[in-house]
Each structure stands twice: as structure tokens, then as C-alpha cells.
Design a protein around this motif. Structure first.
Motif, mmCIF file in Angstrom:
data_model
loop_
_atom_site.group_PDB
_atom_site.id
_atom_site.type_symbol
_atom_site.label_atom_id
_atom_site.label_comp_id
_atom_site.label_asym_id
_atom_site.label_seq_id
_atom_site.Cartn_x
_atom_site.Cartn_y
_atom_site.Cartn_z
ATOM 1 N N GLU A 161 39.370 24.992 6.360
ATOM 2 C CA GLU A 161 38.085 24.295 6.280
ATOM 3 C C GLU A 161 38.105 23.101 7.229
ATOM 4 O O GLU A 161 39.143 22.454 7.397
ATOM 5 C CB GLU A 161 37.814 23.770 4.871
ATOM 6 N N VAL A 162 36.958 22.814 7.821
ATOM 7 C CA VAL A 162 36.753 21.577 8.585
ATOM 8 C C VAL A 162 35.713 20.764 7.827
ATOM 9 O O VAL A 162 34.659 21.292 7.449
ATOM 10 C CB VAL A 162 36.282 21.859 10.021
ATOM 11 N N ASP A 163 36.009 19.483 7.602
ATOM 12 C CA ASP A 163 35.231 18.660 6.675
ATOM 13 C C ASP A 163 34.939 17.310 7.327
ATOM 14 O O ASP A 163 35.834 16.660 7.863
ATOM 15 C CB ASP A 163 36.081 18.482 5.411
ATOM 16 N N LEU A 164 33.669 16.887 7.313
ATOM 17 C CA LEU A 164 33.277 15.559 7.786
ATOM 18 C C LEU A 164 32.534 14.854 6.668
ATOM 19 O O LEU A 164 31.553 15.386 6.128
ATOM 20 C CB LEU A 164 32.384 15.659 9.018
ATOM 21 N N ARG A 165 32.996 13.646 6.297
ATOM 22 C CA ARG A 165 32.342 12.920 5.196
ATOM 23 C C ARG A 165 32.303 11.417 5.452
ATOM 24 O O ARG A 165 33.056 10.891 6.283
ATOM 25 C CB ARG A 165 33.042 13.180 3.869
ATOM 26 N N TYR A 166 31.434 10.750 4.691
ATOM 27 C CA TYR A 166 31.335 9.293 4.723
ATOM 28 C C TYR A 166 31.768 8.764 3.361
ATOM 29 O O TYR A 166 31.326 9.254 2.315
ATOM 30 C CB TYR A 166 29.898 8.864 5.008
ATOM 31 N N GLY A 178 25.843 30.604 4.852
ATOM 32 C CA GLY A 178 27.109 31.194 5.257
ATOM 33 C C GLY A 178 28.310 30.361 4.857
ATOM 34 O O GLY A 178 28.540 30.118 3.671
ATOM 35 N N PRO A 179 29.092 29.880 5.839
ATOM 36 C CA PRO A 179 30.295 29.094 5.526
ATOM 37 C C PRO A 179 30.026 27.595 5.333
ATOM 38 O O PRO A 179 30.969 26.828 5.134
ATOM 39 C CB PRO A 179 31.165 29.318 6.764
ATOM 40 N N ILE A 180 28.768 27.158 5.399
ATOM 41 C CA ILE A 180 28.446 25.729 5.417
ATOM 42 C C ILE A 180 28.075 25.227 4.027
ATOM 43 O O ILE A 180 27.158 25.751 3.373
ATOM 44 C CB ILE A 180 27.278 25.429 6.384
ATOM 45 N N ASP A 181 28.778 24.190 3.555
ATOM 46 C CA ASP A 181 28.487 23.512 2.287
ATOM 47 C C ASP A 181 28.173 22.046 2.548
ATOM 48 O O ASP A 181 28.771 21.422 3.432
ATOM 49 C CB ASP A 181 29.695 23.572 1.335
ATOM 50 N N ILE A 182 27.245 21.494 1.760
ATOM 51 C CA ILE A 182 27.049 20.052 1.716
ATOM 52 C C ILE A 182 27.450 19.571 0.334
ATOM 53 O O ILE A 182 27.410 20.340 -0.641
ATOM 54 C CB ILE A 182 25.589 19.648 2.036
ATOM 55 N N TYR A 183 27.821 18.290 0.213
ATOM 56 C CA TYR A 183 28.313 17.800 -1.076
ATOM 57 C C TYR A 183 28.179 16.280 -1.142
ATOM 58 O O TYR A 183 28.031 15.591 -0.126
ATOM 59 C CB TYR A 183 29.778 18.200 -1.274
ATOM 60 N N GLN A 228 30.921 9.241 -1.941
ATOM 61 C CA GLN A 228 31.242 10.050 -0.774
ATOM 62 C C GLN A 228 30.192 11.145 -0.601
ATOM 63 O O GLN A 228 29.660 11.666 -1.580
ATOM 64 C CB GLN A 228 32.632 10.685 -0.910
ATOM 65 N N ALA A 229 29.902 11.503 0.641
ATOM 66 C CA ALA A 229 28.972 12.588 0.948
ATOM 67 C C ALA A 229 29.374 13.193 2.276
ATOM 68 O O ALA A 229 29.875 12.486 3.170
ATOM 69 C CB ALA A 229 27.533 12.079 1.007
ATOM 70 N N GLY A 230 29.165 14.507 2.420
ATOM 71 C CA GLY A 230 29.555 15.122 3.674
ATOM 72 C C GLY A 230 29.161 16.576 3.786
ATOM 73 O O GLY A 230 28.376 17.106 2.986
ATOM 74 N N ILE A 231 29.760 17.227 4.776
ATOM 75 C CA ILE A 231 29.485 18.624 5.082
ATOM 76 C C ILE A 231 30.800 19.278 5.474
ATOM 77 O O ILE A 231 31.666 18.644 6.088
ATOM 78 C CB ILE A 231 28.440 18.749 6.211
ATOM 79 N N LYS A 232 30.973 20.547 5.087
ATOM 80 C CA LYS A 232 32.193 21.253 5.451
ATOM 81 C C LYS A 232 31.886 22.700 5.782
ATOM 82 O O LYS A 232 30.868 23.256 5.350
ATOM 83 C CB LYS A 232 33.248 21.168 4.341
ATOM 84 N N ALA A 233 32.783 23.293 6.561
ATOM 85 C CA ALA A 233 32.645 24.686 6.965
ATOM 86 C C ALA A 233 33.964 25.401 6.720
ATOM 87 O O ALA A 233 35.043 24.863 7.016
ATOM 88 C CB ALA A 233 32.254 24.786 8.433
#
Length: 229
Positions: free
Chosen positions: A166-171, A117-122, A155-160
């Protein structure tokens, strides 16, 4: 042709190619908070006269802001970004705390995948340029603090996605190696004198809110197969 012009033409060609071949594309702005970690300093006792303990910096919150461009090919995405980050940690020295501050520009190139759905990883590499770095209490006050010995990070993270938001959380992790730096701190103020800055690297978690200024999926009248720039 100078390097800046060549880089501009390369980026322009990339955007045109991406726009012409992607199923969807978007660009916009982003900003949010950083949770910053890192930094270690060990004092030099100088024959027992001064503090010789090791102090690891306490994590603190900072902020960031920037822009992004994203192209999608089915379930895959490619996302270059430009981000300014203001980062701080705090050393609890014997008699007073000292702020370690780093300002930097990051240019990540992220490859992502839509998992549901709206969830991506990167994840992807990032080029980083430190604009300024300082430690409170050093003498001379303008002593140069080398915050990294390579401009590369990962960098790596997940976003919706929620419509245009969009809301995005990454390291964000520096790929620099620890490089000890000899420093001098005002002993009368901080209770530590000569010291070794064992590790100047800072890593961070970033939580962002993004807004899509343009989103092709929300504009069905866009033309196909051309350059928009």
C-alpha cells in the motif's frame, strides 16, 4: 483486574469480533517519511540588550514506522494503527540554527471508505504520547519542552493498494492548543537569550509504504467466522 490487562482483553475481543464478522482483514507493517511543520519562538529584548524578533521554524523531514490491522465490511474499513514518529523543525536564530525535535507514539483509529478500485479515503482520531522533546541551545540543557497539552490528534488521508503493498498519504494534526512556554537560550551561541516558545505544536504529512504480512483476500483457504488470535 489492572488497566493493562483490561485493555488487552478489550483489544483481543475487538480483533476476534472483527475477524468473525468482517468480509476481509489484514495486518502488517509500515514506514516512511514525514514532512514536519510548526514551532514559533519570540525573543525577549530585556531593555534592548537582546534579540526580540519572532522566529518561525523551518519545516524538515523526519521518519516513522509502525504496524496496522485493518478490517473491511463491504466498501467500509476500520483500521487501528501503532506508529512511532521522529519529527524535527529548525529555528534560524541570529547566529546559529537550532533543531526542535519531538519523538512520539500515535495510536490512530481510522474509518475509511473505498471510493474506487484500489483507492481508499479515511479519517479518524489518534491518541498520541510524546516520548521526548528538546530544543538545541536551551539552558539548562535538559529543560523540559511541553510539546502538547492534550494527547488527542486527528488524521485524514488517502491510500492505494497494490497486492500486498500500500502507498499512503495522510495529514496528522495535533488538537492541542498553543501554550506559551518561557525558555532560556545560550545567547553567546545563538544570538537570542530569554524567549517565549509561543507554539510548541508540530503537525506533519506522512507518506508511507505498507506491507501486508497477512491478507485474507489473498488466502481463500482461511476459515470463516472465528477468532484468529
Amino acid at each position: 483486574m489492572n488497566m493493562n490487562k483490561a485493555l488487552y482483553l478489550l483489544l483481543l475481543g475487538f480483533f476476534c469480533f472483527s475477524s468473525a464478522n468482517a468480509q476481509e482483514f489484514s495486518f502488517g507493517i509500515k514506514g516512511g517519511a514525514n514532512y514536519v511543520m510548526g514551532g514559533q519562538i519570540t525573543g525577549n529584548s530585556s531593555n534592548g540588550l537582546y534579540y526580540d524578533g519572532t522566529v518561525e521554524a523551518d519545516s524538515k523531514f523526519g521518519f516513522h514506522g509502525g504496524a496496522f490491522f485493518e478490517v473491511r465490511f463491504g466498501k467500509f474499513l476500520l483500521r487501528p494503527e501503532f506508529i512511532y514518529s521522529s519529527m524535527e523543525t529548525e529555528f534560524q536564530f541570529p547566529t546559529a540554527p537550532s533543531i526542535y525535535a519531538v519523538d512520539k507514539i500515535s495510536v490512530p483509529l481510522l474509518l475509511g471508505y473505498n471510493v474506487w478500485g484500489p483507492i481508499d479515503i479515511y479519517a479518524g482520531p489518534a491518541y498520541q504520547n510524546v516520548l521526548d522533546s528538546s530544543l538545541e541551545g536551551t539552558e539548562p540543557p535538559n529543560q523540559v519542552i511541553v510539546a502538547q497539552n492534550t494527547p488527542l490528534a486527528a488524521q485524514a488521508g488517502i491510500k492505494a493498494s497494490f497486492g500486498r503493498f500500500e502507498v499512503d498519504l495522510r495529514y496528522d494534526r495535533s488538537l492541542a492548543s498553543a501554550e506559551p512556554l518561557e525558555i532560556d537560550i545560550v545567547n553567546s551561541d545563538y544570538g537570542i537569550n530569554r524567549a517565549t516558545f509561543d507554539d510548541t505544536r508540530l503537525n506533519q504529512f506522512l507518506i508511507s509504504l505498507s506491507f501486508k504480512i497477512f491478507d485474507s483476500s489473498a488466502n481463500p483457504g482461511r476459515r470463516k467466522g472465528g477468532c484468529y488470535f
